[in-house]
Design an enzyme around this catalytic site. Sequence first.
Site, PDB file in Angstrom:
ATOM      1  N   LYS A 100      14.667 -15.377  -8.390  1.00  0.00           N
ATOM      2  CA  LYS A 100      14.522 -14.354  -9.431  1.00  0.00           C
ATOM      3  C   LYS A 100      13.691 -14.891 -10.588  1.00  0.00           C
ATOM      4  O   LYS A 100      12.804 -14.227 -11.108  1.00  0.00           O
ATOM      5  CB  LYS A 100      15.927 -13.979  -9.913  1.00  0.00           C
ATOM      6  CG  LYS A 100      16.169 -12.559 -10.259  1.00  0.00           C
ATOM      7  CD  LYS A 100      16.365 -11.612  -9.117  1.00  0.00           C
ATOM      8  CE  LYS A 100      15.305 -11.594  -8.065  1.00  0.00           C
ATOM      9  NZ  LYS A 100      15.636 -11.000  -6.826  1.00  0.00           N
ATOM     10  N   LYS A 149       6.730  -4.409  -3.694  1.00  0.00           N
ATOM     11  CA  LYS A 149       8.143  -4.078  -3.533  1.00  0.00           C
ATOM     12  C   LYS A 149       8.547  -4.071  -2.075  1.00  0.00           C
ATOM     13  O   LYS A 149       9.588  -4.589  -1.710  1.00  0.00           O
ATOM     14  CB  LYS A 149       8.441  -2.711  -4.174  1.00  0.00           C
ATOM     15  CG  LYS A 149       9.902  -2.285  -4.083  1.00  0.00           C
ATOM     16  CD  LYS A 149      10.816  -3.206  -4.868  1.00  0.00           C
ATOM     17  CE  LYS A 149      12.280  -2.874  -4.734  1.00  0.00           C
ATOM     18  NZ  LYS A 149      13.147  -3.970  -5.185  1.00  0.00           N
ATOM     19  N   ARG A 151       5.595  -0.311  -6.001  1.00  0.00           N
ATOM     20  CA  ARG A 151       5.508  -1.059  -4.752  1.00  0.00           C
ATOM     21  C   ARG A 151       4.513  -2.218  -4.840  1.00  0.00           C
ATOM     22  O   ARG A 151       4.503  -3.073  -3.974  1.00  0.00           O
ATOM     23  CB  ARG A 151       5.077  -0.114  -3.622  1.00  0.00           C
ATOM     24  CG  ARG A 151       6.054   1.018  -3.402  1.00  0.00           C
ATOM     25  CD  ARG A 151       5.491   2.029  -2.453  1.00  0.00           C
ATOM     26  NE  ARG A 151       5.293   1.474  -1.141  1.00  0.00           N
ATOM     27  CZ  ARG A 151       6.205   1.501  -0.169  1.00  0.00           C
ATOM     28  NH1 ARG A 151       7.356   2.079  -0.375  1.00  0.00           N
ATOM     29  NH2 ARG A 151       5.965   0.962   0.997  1.00  0.00           N
ATOM     30  N   GLU A 197      19.019 -17.670  -4.876  1.00  0.00           N
ATOM     31  CA  GLU A 197      18.637 -16.352  -5.390  1.00  0.00           C
ATOM     32  C   GLU A 197      18.278 -16.433  -6.882  1.00  0.00           C
ATOM     33  O   GLU A 197      17.317 -15.804  -7.334  1.00  0.00           O
ATOM     34  CB  GLU A 197      19.779 -15.347  -5.139  1.00  0.00           C
ATOM     35  CG  GLU A 197      19.598 -13.965  -5.730  1.00  0.00           C
ATOM     36  CD  GLU A 197      18.317 -13.258  -5.282  1.00  0.00           C
ATOM     37  OE1 GLU A 197      17.649 -13.710  -4.337  1.00  0.00           O
ATOM     38  OE2 GLU A 197      17.968 -12.252  -5.924  1.00  0.00           O
ATOM     39  N   GLU A 252       9.882 -15.338  -9.637  1.00  0.00           N
ATOM     40  CA  GLU A 252       9.053 -14.160  -9.371  1.00  0.00           C
ATOM     41  C   GLU A 252       8.730 -13.349 -10.626  1.00  0.00           C
ATOM     42  O   GLU A 252       7.668 -12.750 -10.694  1.00  0.00           O
ATOM     43  CB  GLU A 252       9.607 -13.285  -8.241  1.00  0.00           C
ATOM     44  CG  GLU A 252      10.914 -12.613  -8.484  1.00  0.00           C
ATOM     45  CD  GLU A 252      11.344 -11.753  -7.280  1.00  0.00           C
ATOM     46  OE1 GLU A 252      12.531 -11.493  -7.162  1.00  0.00           O
ATOM     47  OE2 GLU A 252      10.489 -11.346  -6.483  1.00  0.00           O
ATOM     48  N   TRP A 312      -2.880  -2.745  -1.573  1.00  0.00           N
ATOM     49  CA  TRP A 312      -2.478  -4.131  -1.856  1.00  0.00           C
ATOM     50  C   TRP A 312      -3.281  -4.983  -0.890  1.00  0.00           C
ATOM     51  O   TRP A 312      -3.080  -4.901   0.318  1.00  0.00           O
ATOM     52  CB  TRP A 312      -0.972  -4.280  -1.638  1.00  0.00           C
ATOM     53  CG  TRP A 312      -0.390  -5.585  -2.064  1.00  0.00           C
ATOM     54  CD1 TRP A 312       0.080  -5.912  -3.305  1.00  0.00           C
ATOM     55  CD2 TRP A 312      -0.181  -6.750  -1.247  1.00  0.00           C
ATOM     56  NE1 TRP A 312       0.557  -7.199  -3.312  1.00  0.00           N
ATOM     57  CE2 TRP A 312       0.408  -7.743  -2.063  1.00  0.00           C
ATOM     58  CE3 TRP A 312      -0.439  -7.051   0.082  1.00  0.00           C
ATOM     59  CZ2 TRP A 312       0.749  -9.005  -1.594  1.00  0.00           C
ATOM     60  CZ3 TRP A 312      -0.102  -8.320   0.556  1.00  0.00           C
ATOM     61  CH2 TRP A 312       0.485  -9.279  -0.282  1.00  0.00           C
ATOM     62  N   ASN A 339      -1.974   2.443   5.792  1.00  0.00           N
ATOM     63  CA  ASN A 339      -1.025   1.355   5.489  1.00  0.00           C
ATOM     64  C   ASN A 339      -0.779   0.600   6.785  1.00  0.00           C
ATOM     65  O   ASN A 339      -0.675   1.222   7.845  1.00  0.00           O
ATOM     66  CB  ASN A 339       0.333   1.903   5.044  1.00  0.00           C
ATOM     67  CG  ASN A 339       0.302   2.476   3.643  1.00  0.00           C
ATOM     68  OD1 ASN A 339      -0.710   2.434   2.972  1.00  0.00           O
ATOM     69  ND2 ASN A 339       1.425   3.031   3.219  1.00  0.00           N
ATOM     70  N   GLY A 340      -0.624  -0.714   6.682  1.00  0.00           N
ATOM     71  CA  GLY A 340      -0.353  -1.510   7.883  1.00  0.00           C
ATOM     72  C   GLY A 340      -1.500  -2.456   8.156  1.00  0.00           C
ATOM     73  O   GLY A 340      -2.359  -2.682   7.294  1.00  0.00           O
ATOM     74  N   HIS A 354      18.680 -36.390  -2.425  1.00  0.00           N
ATOM     75  CA  HIS A 354      17.806 -36.665  -1.272  1.00  0.00           C
ATOM     76  C   HIS A 354      16.350 -36.333  -1.576  1.00  0.00           C
ATOM     77  O   HIS A 354      15.560 -36.124  -0.668  1.00  0.00           O
ATOM     78  CB  HIS A 354      18.299 -35.874  -0.061  1.00  0.00           C
ATOM     79  CG  HIS A 354      19.687 -36.255   0.339  1.00  0.00           C
ATOM     80  ND1 HIS A 354      19.969 -37.410   1.021  1.00  0.00           N
ATOM     81  CD2 HIS A 354      20.874 -35.659   0.089  1.00  0.00           C
ATOM     82  CE1 HIS A 354      21.277 -37.495   1.199  1.00  0.00           C
ATOM     83  NE2 HIS A 354      21.853 -36.447   0.637  1.00  0.00           N
ATOM     84  N   CYS A 378       0.819  -1.209   0.000  1.00  0.00           N
ATOM     85  CA  CYS A 378       0.000   0.000   0.000  1.00  0.00           C
ATOM     86  C   CYS A 378       0.854   1.261   0.000  1.00  0.00           C
ATOM     87  O   CYS A 378       1.959   1.275   0.539  1.00  0.00           O
ATOM     88  CB  CYS A 378      -0.875   0.012   1.236  1.00  0.00           C
ATOM     89  SG  CYS A 378      -1.931  -1.416   1.365  1.00  0.00           S
TER      90      CYS A 378
END
Length: 628
Positions: free
Chosen positions: A504, A623, A27, A500, A507, A93, A119-120, A523, A2
């Site tokens: 990447k 973001k 964001r 990583e 996403e 969001w 926000n929150g 395994h 948000c």
Amino acid sequence: MCGIVGYVGDNYDISVVVEGLKRLEYRGYDSAGLACVNIDNSINSKNEIKYCKSVGKVGNLQQKIFQEYPNLIAADSNFKSNQQLNVIAHTRWATHGEPSTINAHPHLDTSEKFAIVHNGIIENYENLREHLIAQDFTFKSETDSEVIANLISYCYEGDFFAAVASAVKKLQGTYGIAVISTEKPDEIIVASKGSPIAIGLRENDKIIASDVVAIAAYTKQVIYLSDDDIAIVTSNNIEIRNVDNVVIEREKKTLDWDIESVSKGEYAHFMLKEIFEQPQVLANSVRGRYNLDLATANLAGLNLTAQDIVRLNRIVIAACGTSLNAGLLGEYYFEDLAHIPTEVDQAAEFRYRNPIIEVDSLVLAVSQSGETADTLAAVNEAINKGAIVAAICNSVGSTIARRCGRGVYLHAGVEVSVASTKAFTCQSVVMLLMALMFGRCRRLNQQTGQDLIAEIIKIPQLVEEVLAQSDEIHRIAKKYVKCCNFLYIGRGYLYPVALEGALKLKEISYIHAEGYHAAELKHGPIALLCEDTPVMALANKMPGKDKVIGNIQECLARKAPVVVTATKNDADIEKLAVDDVIWLPEASVYTTPIITAVALQLFSYFVALERGCEIDQPRNLAKSVTVE
Ligand code: M6R
């Protein structure tokens, strides 16, 4: 996630807030809205709050405003005052309730005297809501935020500030809020707890935002609210008080970056721009932070003496996502170079697993945004337990940076792409510098320190060489556009890079990708291998390479296509019958992971590009993840 933008002043044009919302698009969000007080000066008439909300992009909201309020830009518009504009706006969001117009902010109280953006997360909203319903307040949305509007209304006894102050005292959870009221049409009240609010200062108007990216085009002078601050913002004044009505002074800060740096320039996407910025920003992260004669790093912001460093008995790194992967790489640096036992915690687990933290433990909060809720919660827990807590953040003045009060900034510039790239490599290089500094205090000799500095200085040039492979990496990436699954494997320093790389790819391309330690393949994950499941094997010249080659053979034997990252001219790799090789420059064990990560960023970018994905704002992602 948000975003909040607000404006109070005599500029009648709402473009400041609409532009601000657009700047916050990076964001991640699913709906948007704005509200302002329409002042009516005619006799017997009353002020009213006008609002407009829509699902989807800010562009949709803009269109809707023009449809519903065609004269918006004109000074006599019925959407706003012809005396002053007082507007709050939001990108949402979804957390509580689906993305919908009703759930979008702003939310108004039942009497429509107050409008809020938030926000929150309000953790006790259900109890508050029940209580307010019993008092005849009504609710339209499924959100936790709407309760704030009605709570302010419930607390209102003729004093706008006092109503907001007593309402926020009743809230549990986190909030950054902006509130307008028909009763005080020249004020916006903002309040913050665990969710940032900044106020941009200009002489005759003020801009408020949850992220200074929305402010920077208009002013470089800002004030950040601290937890429990409430500010009354008018066009020519700001008064900050705490919930108990005590006036507080907050320092003005100057933003040290230019809004131009937040544009894509010649690049098709922010992600590509940020990948290509890495030689420059890595140089910025290192500049002025080493001393060749003393063979060590200068990281004054850590505020640690040599005695403090010698006493450290443990490092705990708390982070999420890409920053967590950088932390895993940091663990190798700290243990190898400084011999300090290091553990890496998923920040969300940190406070729930009762971690062993002593006074000589250093807790490092690694966060690009400096706003990640779980990482912030870990910081608070570590501070409560008495640890030394330092931040490795990119966003200057962010909540985590301010809360820790010590740490190292990345100097990577604003990272807009949701997929983090330059922050990862800069976080890694900052932890390498830190490990050098700690190592020199504890065990490394001068020659080793100087050799390491020489390697660190070379990183920007090495990254340039990787970027020069961009076309070749694009060519290889095109071959894997249709796959549905991808495994990434690595050992030692390249294990966090495998994690990583996989993060990447998943996403931004939506291909299911997982990173594994190469030894783990047998395994379980090896069961997935077949001709439709390619493997990215990180087989650069590093300790453990021979074992990775063994793992590659196992993949080939199961007909899995294999792409390898390797060190140029490595005859062992040239001999392998793999499908593709990404050849990378010769580098040391400490710097190879950083340059390999850059190659994998490019690979993911090109796969996503060829699949036609929305690269800078992948679906469902935000973001900065400001809720737990
Ligand atoms: O701002 P932070 O570094 O604290 O963010 C942590 C994660 O949310 C972030 O790294 C996320 O995983 C990125 N989308 C990765 O590209």
